[in-house]
Design a protein around this motif. Structure first.
Motif, PDB file in Angstrom:
ATOM      1  N   GLU A   1       0.915  -1.308   0.064  1.00 52.17           N
ATOM      2  CA  GLU A   1      -0.060   0.057  -0.106  1.00 52.17           C
ATOM      3  C   GLU A   1       0.873   1.192   0.009  1.00 52.17           C
ATOM      4  OE1 GLU A   1      -3.021   0.061  -0.751  1.00 52.17           O
ATOM      5  OE2 GLU A   1      -3.026  -1.955  -0.916  1.00 52.17           O
ATOM      6  N   TYR A   2       2.010   1.096   0.345  1.00 52.11           N
ATOM      7  CA  TYR A   2       3.004   2.313   0.448  1.00 52.11           C
ATOM      8  C   TYR A   2       3.279   2.745  -1.076  1.00 52.11           C
ATOM      9  CZ  TYR A   2       4.323   2.152   5.266  1.00 52.11           C
ATOM     10  OH  TYR A   2       4.168   1.934   6.805  1.00 52.11           O
ATOM     11  N   LEU A   3       3.079   1.897  -1.985  1.00 50.80           N
ATOM     12  CA  LEU A   3       3.177   2.350  -3.415  1.00 50.80           C
ATOM     13  C   LEU A   3       1.929   2.807  -4.055  1.00 50.80           C
ATOM     14  CD1 LEU A   3       5.431  -0.998  -4.475  1.00 50.80           C
ATOM     15  CD2 LEU A   3       6.060   1.312  -3.966  1.00 50.80           C
ATOM     16  N   GLY A   4       0.822   2.675  -3.397  1.00 50.10           N
ATOM     17  CA  GLY A   4      -0.528   3.347  -4.126  1.00 50.10           C
ATOM     18  C   GLY A   4      -1.079   2.342  -4.850  1.00 50.10           C
ATOM     19  N   ASP A   5      -2.070   2.819  -5.544  1.00 51.21           N
ATOM     20  CA  ASP A   5      -2.882   1.844  -6.322  1.00 51.21           C
ATOM     21  C   ASP A   5      -2.231   1.104  -7.487  1.00 51.21           C
ATOM     22  OD1 ASP A   5      -5.205   2.464  -4.615  1.00 51.21           O
ATOM     23  OD2 ASP A   5      -5.767   4.227  -5.887  1.00 51.21           O
ATOM     24  N   GLU A   6      -1.534   1.581  -8.057  1.00 47.04           N
ATOM     25  CA  GLU A   6      -0.830   1.214  -9.281  1.00 47.04           C
ATOM     26  C   GLU A   6       0.827   0.639  -9.292  1.00 47.04           C
ATOM     27  OE1 GLU A   6      -1.997   1.353 -12.445  1.00 47.04           O
ATOM     28  OE2 GLU A   6      -3.770   2.120 -11.844  1.00 47.04           O
ATOM     29  N   LEU A   7       1.060  -0.568  -9.250  1.00 52.38           N
ATOM     30  CA  LEU A   7       2.323  -0.715  -9.076  1.00 52.38           C
ATOM     31  C   LEU A   7       3.369  -0.398 -10.474  1.00 52.38           C
ATOM     32  CD1 LEU A   7       1.607  -4.638  -7.944  1.00 52.38           C
ATOM     33  CD2 LEU A   7       2.423  -2.564  -6.575  1.00 52.38           C
ATOM     34  N   PRO A   8       4.287   0.078 -10.109  1.00 53.77           N
ATOM     35  CA  PRO A   8       5.277   0.337 -11.342  1.00 53.77           C
ATOM     36  C   PRO A   8       5.826  -0.780 -12.076  1.00 53.77           C
ATOM     37  CG  PRO A   8       6.452   0.251  -9.310  1.00 53.77           C
ATOM     38  CD  PRO A   8       4.999  -0.140  -8.819  1.00 53.77           C
ATOM     39  N   VAL A   9       5.129  -1.898 -12.199  1.00 56.83           N
ATOM     40  CA  VAL A   9       5.442  -2.959 -13.145  1.00 56.83           C
ATOM     41  C   VAL A   9       4.205  -3.457 -13.990  1.00 56.83           C
ATOM     42  CG1 VAL A   9       7.716  -3.701 -11.966  1.00 56.83           C
ATOM     43  CG2 VAL A   9       5.276  -4.641 -11.254  1.00 56.83           C
ATOM     44  N   SER A  10       4.301  -4.013 -15.060  1.00 52.78           N
ATOM     45  CA  SER A  10       3.040  -4.317 -15.708  1.00 52.78           C
ATOM     46  C   SER A  10       3.249  -6.241 -15.877  1.00 52.78           C
ATOM     47  CB  SER A  10       3.348  -4.095 -17.353  1.00 52.78           C
ATOM     48  OG  SER A  10       2.315  -4.898 -18.078  1.00 52.78           O
ATOM     49  N   PRO A  11       2.025  -6.612 -15.495  1.00 54.44           N
ATOM     50  CA  PRO A  11       2.003  -8.236 -15.720  1.00 54.44           C
ATOM     51  C   PRO A  11       2.436  -8.727 -16.963  1.00 54.44           C
ATOM     52  CG  PRO A  11      -0.201  -7.038 -15.620  1.00 54.44           C
ATOM     53  CD  PRO A  11       0.919  -5.868 -15.636  1.00 54.44           C
ATOM     54  N   ASP A  12       2.295  -7.649 -18.143  1.00 53.89           N
ATOM     55  CA  ASP A  12       2.674  -8.299 -19.446  1.00 53.89           C
ATOM     56  C   ASP A  12       4.161  -8.438 -19.578  1.00 53.89           C
ATOM     57  OD1 ASP A  12       0.065  -8.042 -19.991  1.00 53.89           O
ATOM     58  OD2 ASP A  12       0.304  -5.821 -20.698  1.00 53.89           O
ATOM     59  N   ASP A  13       4.809  -8.148 -18.669  1.00 53.38           N
ATOM     60  CA  ASP A  13       6.458  -8.201 -18.706  1.00 53.38           C
ATOM     61  C   ASP A  13       6.824  -9.377 -18.092  1.00 53.38           C
ATOM     62  OD1 ASP A  13       6.538  -6.023 -20.245  1.00 53.38           O
ATOM     63  OD2 ASP A  13       6.731  -4.629 -18.574  1.00 53.38           O
ATOM     64  N   TYR A  14       6.014 -10.408 -17.246  1.00 50.93           N
ATOM     65  CA  TYR A  14       6.527 -11.427 -16.288  1.00 50.93           C
ATOM     66  C   TYR A  14       5.728 -12.540 -16.499  1.00 50.93           C
ATOM     67  CZ  TYR A  14       9.090  -7.330 -14.866  1.00 50.93           C
ATOM     68  OH  TYR A  14       9.697  -6.481 -14.823  1.00 50.93           O
ATOM     69  N   ASP A  15       6.274 -13.623 -16.308  1.00 52.49           N
ATOM     70  CA  ASP A  15       5.541 -15.027 -16.093  1.00 52.49           C
ATOM     71  C   ASP A  15       5.485 -15.590 -14.801  1.00 52.49           C
ATOM     72  OD1 ASP A  15       5.641 -15.227 -18.886  1.00 52.49           O
ATOM     73  OD2 ASP A  15       7.668 -15.617 -18.975  1.00 52.49           O
ATOM     74  N   VAL A  16       6.238 -15.061 -13.809  1.00 50.64           N
ATOM     75  CA  VAL A  16       6.428 -15.703 -12.561  1.00 50.64           C
ATOM     76  C   VAL A  16       7.201 -14.513 -11.506  1.00 50.64           C
ATOM     77  CG1 VAL A  16       8.395 -16.965 -12.719  1.00 50.64           C
ATOM     78  CG2 VAL A  16       6.889 -17.788 -10.844  1.00 50.64           C
ATOM     79  N   VAL A  17       6.543 -14.628 -10.424  1.00 55.60           N
ATOM     80  CA  VAL A  17       6.912 -13.739  -9.180  1.00 55.60           C
ATOM     81  C   VAL A  17       7.729 -14.656  -8.364  1.00 55.60           C
ATOM     82  CG1 VAL A  17       6.485 -12.009  -7.484  1.00 55.60           C
ATOM     83  CG2 VAL A  17       5.246 -11.972  -9.543  1.00 55.60           C
ATOM     84  N   ILE A  18       9.022 -14.266  -7.790  1.00 55.73           N
ATOM     85  CA  ILE A  18       9.748 -15.124  -6.895  1.00 55.73           C
ATOM     86  C   ILE A  18      10.380 -14.363  -5.888  1.00 55.73           C
ATOM     87  CG2 ILE A  18      11.948 -16.639  -6.553  1.00 55.73           C
ATOM     88  CD1 ILE A  18      11.507 -17.829  -9.368  1.00 55.73           C
ATOM     89  N   PRO A  19      10.311 -14.620  -4.401  1.00 50.92           N
ATOM     90  CA  PRO A  19      10.656 -13.766  -3.546  1.00 50.92           C
ATOM     91  C   PRO A  19      12.119 -14.053  -3.175  1.00 50.92           C
ATOM     92  CG  PRO A  19       9.265 -15.473  -2.579  1.00 50.92           C
ATOM     93  CD  PRO A  19       9.132 -15.435  -3.937  1.00 50.92           C
ATOM     94  N   VAL A  20      12.718 -13.415  -2.782  1.00 50.50           N
ATOM     95  CA  VAL A  20      14.226 -13.474  -2.351  1.00 50.50           C
ATOM     96  C   VAL A  20      13.934 -14.450  -1.024  1.00 50.50           C
ATOM     97  CG1 VAL A  20      16.239 -12.673  -1.175  1.00 50.50           C
ATOM     98  CG2 VAL A  20      15.182 -11.408  -3.201  1.00 50.50           C
ATOM     99  N   PRO A  21      14.670 -15.931  -1.086  1.00 50.11           N
ATOM    100  CA  PRO A  21      14.454 -16.718  -0.185  1.00 50.11           C
ATOM    101  C   PRO A  21      15.137 -16.364   1.163  1.00 50.11           C
ATOM    102  CG  PRO A  21      15.753 -17.765  -1.898  1.00 50.11           C
ATOM    103  CD  PRO A  21      15.296 -16.346  -2.311  1.00 50.11           C
TER     104      PRO A  21
END
Length: 148
Positions: A19-39
């Protein structure tokens, strides 16, 4: 001492971070296939009780309507905290700390790595290096905060 189950964070905590980033994330889902967190290493995860990057990644994946993969990559070696280290020491500290445990899940895929805070970038650089070496088509980084 690790957190008890009564104090474990949940998806709402990850949503609060985003929510600190607001309503719009600065990335597009069209550019990625998968999200991976730093483990996190299992010892740090046990001690802390949660992985803040995974909480953030879950909410980012949800908002982008992308799959979240928390097990495609793991931290195979325990590392000491990066906070008091200089850039070169940080690079050495995380070298060979990560491994891709399921290369078939990232092969030819566009990966968005999520971490909560980036200082020198040594950790996410090492994550990106192992993902590319395992066959990822591309790797970008999403972070909530950047220390300058």
């Amino acid at each position: 001492m690790p957190r008890t189950s009564a104090t474990l964070p949940n998806r709402a905590d990850g949503r609060a971070l985003v929510e600190y980033l607001g309503d719009e994330l600065p990335v597009s889902p069209d550019d990625y296939d998968v999200v991976i967190p730093v483990p996190l290493h299992w010892r740090r995860l046990w001690w802390r009780g949660f992985n803040q990057a995974a909480l953030l990644a879950a909410e980012v994946a949800h908002r982008l309507d992308l799959p979240l993969d928390t097990t495609a990559m793991s931290r195979r070696r325990f590392t000491t905290p990066q906070t008091s280290r200089h850039h070169d020491e940080r690079i050495k500290n995380v070298r060979r700390a990560f491994t891709v445990t399921h290369p078939e899940r990232i092969e030819n895929r566009r990966v968005l790595i999520v971490d909560d805070v980036m200082t020198t970038g040594a950790t996410v650089d090492e994550c990106a290096r192992v993902l590319i070496a395992a066959g990822a088509a591309s790797v970008d980084v999403f972070t909530l905060a950047r220390v300058l």
